[in-house]
Design a protein around this motif. Sequence first.
Motif, PDB file in Angstrom:
ATOM      1  N   PHE A 106      -7.416   9.533  -3.194  1.00 28.53           N
ATOM      2  CA  PHE A 106      -6.916   8.184  -3.485  1.00 28.53           C
ATOM      3  C   PHE A 106      -7.930   7.392  -4.313  1.00 28.53           C
ATOM      4  O   PHE A 106      -7.573   6.781  -5.330  1.00 28.53           O
ATOM      5  N   LEU A 167      -1.790  -2.896  -7.659  1.00 27.28           N
ATOM      6  CA  LEU A 167      -2.853  -1.972  -7.223  1.00 27.28           C
ATOM      7  C   LEU A 167      -3.545  -2.504  -5.972  1.00 27.28           C
ATOM      8  O   LEU A 167      -3.887  -1.739  -5.055  1.00 27.28           O
ATOM      9  N   ILE A 170      -1.527  -1.802  -2.877  1.00 32.06           N
ATOM     10  CA  ILE A 170      -1.711  -0.420  -2.399  1.00 32.06           C
ATOM     11  C   ILE A 170      -3.015  -0.313  -1.606  1.00 32.06           C
ATOM     12  O   ILE A 170      -3.059   0.282  -0.519  1.00 32.06           O
ATOM     13  N   SER A 171      -4.083  -0.904  -2.148  1.00 32.16           N
ATOM     14  CA  SER A 171      -5.370  -0.872  -1.438  1.00 32.16           C
ATOM     15  C   SER A 171      -5.249  -1.579  -0.085  1.00 32.16           C
ATOM     16  O   SER A 171      -5.748  -1.088   0.934  1.00 32.16           O
ATOM     17  N   LEU A 174      -3.376   0.559   2.415  1.00 30.69           N
ATOM     18  CA  LEU A 174      -4.197   1.697   2.867  1.00 30.69           C
ATOM     19  C   LEU A 174      -5.297   1.231   3.829  1.00 30.69           C
ATOM     20  O   LEU A 174      -5.558   1.885   4.842  1.00 30.69           O
ATOM     21  N   THR A 293     -12.742  -1.067  -2.457  1.00 35.63           N
ATOM     22  CA  THR A 293     -11.694  -0.518  -1.589  1.00 35.63           C
ATOM     23  C   THR A 293     -12.316   0.447  -0.572  1.00 35.63           C
ATOM     24  O   THR A 293     -11.989   0.394   0.616  1.00 35.63           O
TER      25      THR A 293
ATOM     26  N   ILE B  35       2.979  -0.297  -9.084  1.00 35.31           N
ATOM     27  CA  ILE B  35       2.845   0.426  -7.807  1.00 35.31           C
ATOM     28  C   ILE B  35       3.464   1.819  -7.925  1.00 35.31           C
ATOM     29  O   ILE B  35       2.848   2.824  -7.538  1.00 35.31           O
ATOM     30  N   LEU B  39       1.512   5.340  -7.700  1.00 29.46           N
ATOM     31  CA  LEU B  39       1.814   6.273  -6.604  1.00 29.46           C
ATOM     32  C   LEU B  39       2.256   7.640  -7.128  1.00 29.46           C
ATOM     33  O   LEU B  39       1.872   8.676  -6.575  1.00 29.46           O
TER      34      LEU B  39
END
Lengths: 333, 184
Positions: A106, A167, A170-171, A174, A293, B35, B39
Amino acid sequence: MDLLLAKAGEPHTPLGHVLDKTLLDVGVIGDLTMQMTTMVMGAILLVFLLSRSAKRIQTGSEAEGNERYITKGRFNQLIEAIIVYLRDVMIEPVMGEKDTKRYLPFLLSLFFFILTMNLLGIIPLPDVQNIIGKIFDGQTFFGLKMNDHFAVIGGTPTSNISITFGLAVISFILIQIHSFRELGILGWLDHLTCGLCRGPKFLLLVVPVVFVVELAGVFIKPIALAIRLFANMVGGHVLLATLLLFGSDFMFRGASPGAVTAISLVSGLAAVVITFLEIFVAFLQAFIFMFLTAVFISLMSHGDEHDHDHEHDSEPISPPFHENHEGAVKAAH
Amino acid sequence: MAELFITLASAAPSGEGGEKAGLLDFNVLANVTGIAVFLISLALLAKFVWPKIVQGLEDRNEKILAEIRSAEEAREQANSALADYERELSRAREESSKMIADAKAQAKALADELREKNEQELSERMARASADIESAKASAVSELHAQAAELASVMAEKILDREINVQDQKKLLEESLAELGRMN
């Protein structure tokens, strides 16, 4: 070049070079923009280039002998050097061996994705398309009218707050998944109160304040990631455009040709230097986004495990875990 | 600063382009696309790229570690062999020194023995030669005496011109011998 930039955006404003351009209005959900097509193209390019590099970096067939362990090609060696440096020097000392193995794909994907988007912004693709649009003025290309503002691809996707926010989301997700998996609900709440509930009773008075601040921090951290990346990319490109527009601006204001030439030369030279700085910033911002992150993930891990990991850490060049943490946390705030 | 922020935030579609978005305009489609694209990239990279690279790096690490281990083992073996060699060399040197010393001693003993034997043989030969000489001398003297006696007798015969008997000869001989003995 000044004229190109001036044509590419708003006359007399460098923001025209930075702003995204709508290609298709999709309705309430938003617009299909130039930076989105750049992002898609960048992602395809990224996967293609890294797939090629992976073939060169991976161990070859036995027929090659010891040569099979050697990475061929300068680009592939550069990719390998970056990966090894990030993994061994930056990520593993912060996250420990177990979490590094888990999150390395990731984090590396995040780094290279942002880096690719940052670097694509340095290529003057819209300007080239403006010239093409000027040449084929009046014609249509897939329904788009060709003129000296024509551009369907180009720009810096990471100078788009919507994309950097995506972005960051997403971080954020997670980090929270990791937090709940590592700490559980109670551990997560305990983390948000800085463990004050387990301390002396009088400290319970400040628990609500600390909880609110920490809870805000949970959201502020990824938002800061998004804004930092966006602002740095915008800032760099605005500076470049400003420098390059000096000459044309003076020309529009009626300066003599000699003065315009001299100013254009000086500002052009400065723009070349700033372009090199922009390349550095492209790497730096990709690294900062990825590294913070990693730090935020590691902050939500059990401290004991990290300490245990670092007891076995024999890397002399790696700074101590807590130093990294403190530095990174300071940088994050 | 506030003015700059307002300027940036309101940097919206202008007259000429008309289709430019504002700097801080939030585009949901761009957000969702960002996103989704990330992904998808992550899925592809995690499936086809990172495992190969990580495995390649691990293989190389293992290879380097194995090479270092084998090099260390080879060095230890070389050191051990060198120690053995030096030990053997030292022993060989000692043995050779001892052999040389023995050989020298043997040679000296042999030389002494030979010299002693030669000397002994020489002395024996000299003794034998002396004896032979003495014997030859005695024999010669005896023969000389006999011849001298005979000669004397002949001469006496001639001088006296007569025959002398055995008794006279014997007497003359003894006198002559006595005379000869004094002369010597």
